[in-house]
Design a protein around this motif. Sequence first.
Motif, PDB file in Angstrom:
ATOM      1  N   VAL A  99       0.850  -1.281  -0.048  1.00 53.69           N
ATOM      2  CA  VAL A  99       0.099  -0.258   0.301  1.00 53.69           C
ATOM      3  C   VAL A  99       0.486   1.204  -0.032  1.00 53.69           C
ATOM      4  N   TRP A 100       0.295   1.645  -0.179  1.00 52.09           N
ATOM      5  CA  TRP A 100       1.759   3.295  -0.884  1.00 52.09           C
ATOM      6  C   TRP A 100       1.030   4.785  -0.382  1.00 52.09           C
ATOM      7  N   TYR A 101       2.143   5.652   0.829  1.00 47.65           N
ATOM      8  CA  TYR A 101       0.960   6.627   1.229  1.00 47.65           C
ATOM      9  C   TYR A 101       2.118   7.737   1.416  1.00 47.65           C
ATOM     10  N   ARG A 102       1.452   8.923   0.108  1.00 49.66           N
ATOM     11  CA  ARG A 102       2.162   9.973   0.108  1.00 49.66           C
ATOM     12  C   ARG A 102       1.475  10.818   1.727  1.00 49.66           C
ATOM     13  N   LEU A 103       2.809  11.444   2.168  1.00 53.76           N
ATOM     14  CA  LEU A 103       2.286  12.410   3.037  1.00 53.76           C
ATOM     15  C   LEU A 103       2.637  13.342   2.510  1.00 53.76           C
ATOM     16  N   ALA A 104       0.772  13.764   3.404  1.00 50.01           N
ATOM     17  CA  ALA A 104       0.460  15.143   3.601  1.00 50.01           C
ATOM     18  C   ALA A 104       0.996  16.202   4.077  1.00 50.01           C
ATOM     19  N   PRO A 105       0.987  17.646   3.368  1.00 51.36           N
ATOM     20  CA  PRO A 105       1.618  19.179   4.006  1.00 51.36           C
ATOM     21  C   PRO A 105       0.653  18.791   5.435  1.00 51.36           C
ATOM     22  N   GLU A 106       0.959  19.859   6.217  1.00 55.96           N
ATOM     23  CA  GLU A 106       0.192  20.229   7.992  1.00 55.96           C
ATOM     24  C   GLU A 106      -0.591  18.934   8.578  1.00 55.96           C
ATOM     25  N   GLN A 107       0.555  17.881   7.987  1.00 55.26           N
ATOM     26  CA  GLN A 107       0.352  15.823   8.624  1.00 55.26           C
ATOM     27  C   GLN A 107       1.827  15.731   9.795  1.00 55.26           C
ATOM     28  N   ARG A 108       1.095  15.071  10.141  1.00 52.45           N
ATOM     29  CA  ARG A 108       2.079  14.018  11.349  1.00 52.45           C
ATOM     30  C   ARG A 108       2.533  13.087  10.672  1.00 52.45           C
ATOM     31  N   LEU A 109       3.702  12.937  10.814  1.00 57.72           N
ATOM     32  CA  LEU A 109       3.892  11.343  10.151  1.00 57.72           C
ATOM     33  C   LEU A 109       3.236  10.028  11.342  1.00 57.72           C
ATOM     34  N   ASP A 110       2.854  10.353  11.825  1.00 57.40           N
ATOM     35  CA  ASP A 110       2.113   8.887  12.521  1.00 57.40           C
ATOM     36  C   ASP A 110       0.864   9.086  12.475  1.00 57.40           C
ATOM     37  N   ALA A 111       0.246   9.644  11.118  1.00 52.20           N
ATOM     38  CA  ALA A 111      -1.309   9.543  10.226  1.00 52.20           C
ATOM     39  C   ALA A 111      -1.603   8.074   9.616  1.00 52.20           C
ATOM     40  N   CYS A 112       0.190   7.963   8.963  1.00 50.81           N
ATOM     41  CA  CYS A 112       0.071   6.695   8.113  1.00 50.81           C
ATOM     42  C   CYS A 112      -0.323   5.054   8.833  1.00 50.81           C
ATOM     43  N   GLN A 113      -0.361   5.597  10.024  1.00 53.41           N
ATOM     44  CA  GLN A 113      -0.791   4.212  10.608  1.00 53.41           C
ATOM     45  C   GLN A 113      -2.340   4.372  10.534  1.00 53.41           C
ATOM     46  N   GLN A 114      -2.820   4.535  10.314  1.00 50.89           N
ATOM     47  CA  GLN A 114      -4.511   4.561   9.484  1.00 50.89           C
ATOM     48  C   GLN A 114      -4.407   4.083   8.218  1.00 50.89           C
ATOM     49  N   THR A 115      -3.122   3.699   7.829  1.00 47.54           N
ATOM     50  CA  THR A 115      -3.582   2.970   6.393  1.00 47.54           C
ATOM     51  C   THR A 115      -2.727   1.644   6.319  1.00 47.54           C
ATOM     52  N   LEU A 116      -2.145   1.497   7.745  1.00 48.44           N
ATOM     53  CA  LEU A 116      -1.588  -0.390   7.943  1.00 48.44           C
ATOM     54  C   LEU A 116      -2.591  -0.770   7.643  1.00 48.44           C
ATOM     55  N   LEU A 117      -1.806  -2.266   7.711  1.00 46.93           N
ATOM     56  CA  LEU A 117      -2.866  -3.198   6.967  1.00 46.93           C
ATOM     57  C   LEU A 117      -1.805  -4.683   7.908  1.00 46.93           C
ATOM     58  N   ALA A 118      -2.370  -4.963   8.195  1.00 47.72           N
ATOM     59  CA  ALA A 118      -1.684  -7.001   8.412  1.00 47.72           C
ATOM     60  C   ALA A 118      -0.955  -6.939   8.105  1.00 47.72           C
ATOM     61  N   ASP A 119       0.406  -7.949   7.742  1.00 47.92           N
ATOM     62  CA  ASP A 119       1.334  -7.973   6.979  1.00 47.92           C
ATOM     63  C   ASP A 119       1.062  -8.166   5.463  1.00 47.92           C
ATOM     64  N   THR A 120       1.078  -6.674   5.213  1.00 49.66           N
ATOM     65  CA  THR A 120       1.080  -5.745   4.050  1.00 49.66           C
ATOM     66  C   THR A 120       1.896  -4.877   4.065  1.00 49.66           C
ATOM     67  N   PRO A 121       2.783  -4.712   3.154  1.00 51.76           N
ATOM     68  CA  PRO A 121       3.775  -3.297   3.358  1.00 51.76           C
ATOM     69  C   PRO A 121       2.980  -2.038   3.260  1.00 51.76           C
ATOM     70  N   LEU A 122       3.404  -1.326   3.857  1.00 54.84           N
ATOM     71  CA  LEU A 122       3.430   0.414   3.930  1.00 54.84           C
ATOM     72  C   LEU A 122       4.930   0.835   2.752  1.00 54.84           C
ATOM     73  N   VAL A 123       4.614   1.599   1.984  1.00 50.83           N
ATOM     74  CA  VAL A 123       5.554   2.271   0.919  1.00 50.83           C
ATOM     75  C   VAL A 123       4.851   3.705   1.459  1.00 50.83           C
ATOM     76  N   ILE A 124       5.770   4.790   2.554  1.00 54.21           N
ATOM     77  CA  ILE A 124       5.765   5.739   2.282  1.00 54.21           C
ATOM     78  C   ILE A 124       6.577   6.662   0.972  1.00 54.21           C
ATOM     79  N   THR A 125       6.238   7.677   0.884  1.00 50.71           N
ATOM     80  CA  THR A 125       6.823   8.410  -0.195  1.00 50.71           C
ATOM     81  C   THR A 125       6.196   9.840  -0.189  1.00 50.71           C
ATOM     82  N   GLY A 126       6.792  11.129  -0.108  1.00 54.88           N
ATOM     83  CA  GLY A 126       7.119  12.386  -0.589  1.00 54.88           C
ATOM     84  C   GLY A 126       7.595  13.625   0.910  1.00 54.88           C
TER      85      GLY A 126
END
Length: 141
Positions: free
Chosen positions: A24-51
């Motif tokens: 799953v790909w996640y692009r960081l958005a302006p004014e967002q905290r890094l830990d907001a990515c947690q909502q995208t985490l799925l068990a046993d699925t890689p999470l790619v953070i870009t931006g």
Amino acid sequence: MQLFIGGACAGKRDVVTARFPDAVWYRLAPEQRLDACQQTLLADTPLVITGVLEWLEAASGSMQNDAFREQWQRDMTCLYQRASQINAPLIIIAHEVGCGIVPMQPEQRRLRDLNGWFVQDATRQADQVWYVRHGLVQLIK
């Protein structure tokens, strides 16, 4: 956690896509905290953070360097721990911007400092760090 770093158009996305086709790909958005990515985490699925560079540029104006860095360090630790708990490999793609000409504009120099600190912090947390140049991948940690 794995960190892929390299210059613009070095092939980082292609390498990560080939290694983690189900990510799953996640692009960081302006004014967002890094830990907001947690909502995208799925068990046993890689999470790619870009931006990361764009996120740093947008968010850097609102906080002093030390406070901003402390915030992302805490967020990165929480994100890494949560990803480990659910066996979700965490991958960060970051730009290398420290090898070029030092810009004259203070905000551009600050951005390069912030990016360098972010990459150092991610490197400390990462299990593996990969440097990508011209599509060639080298394990450096």
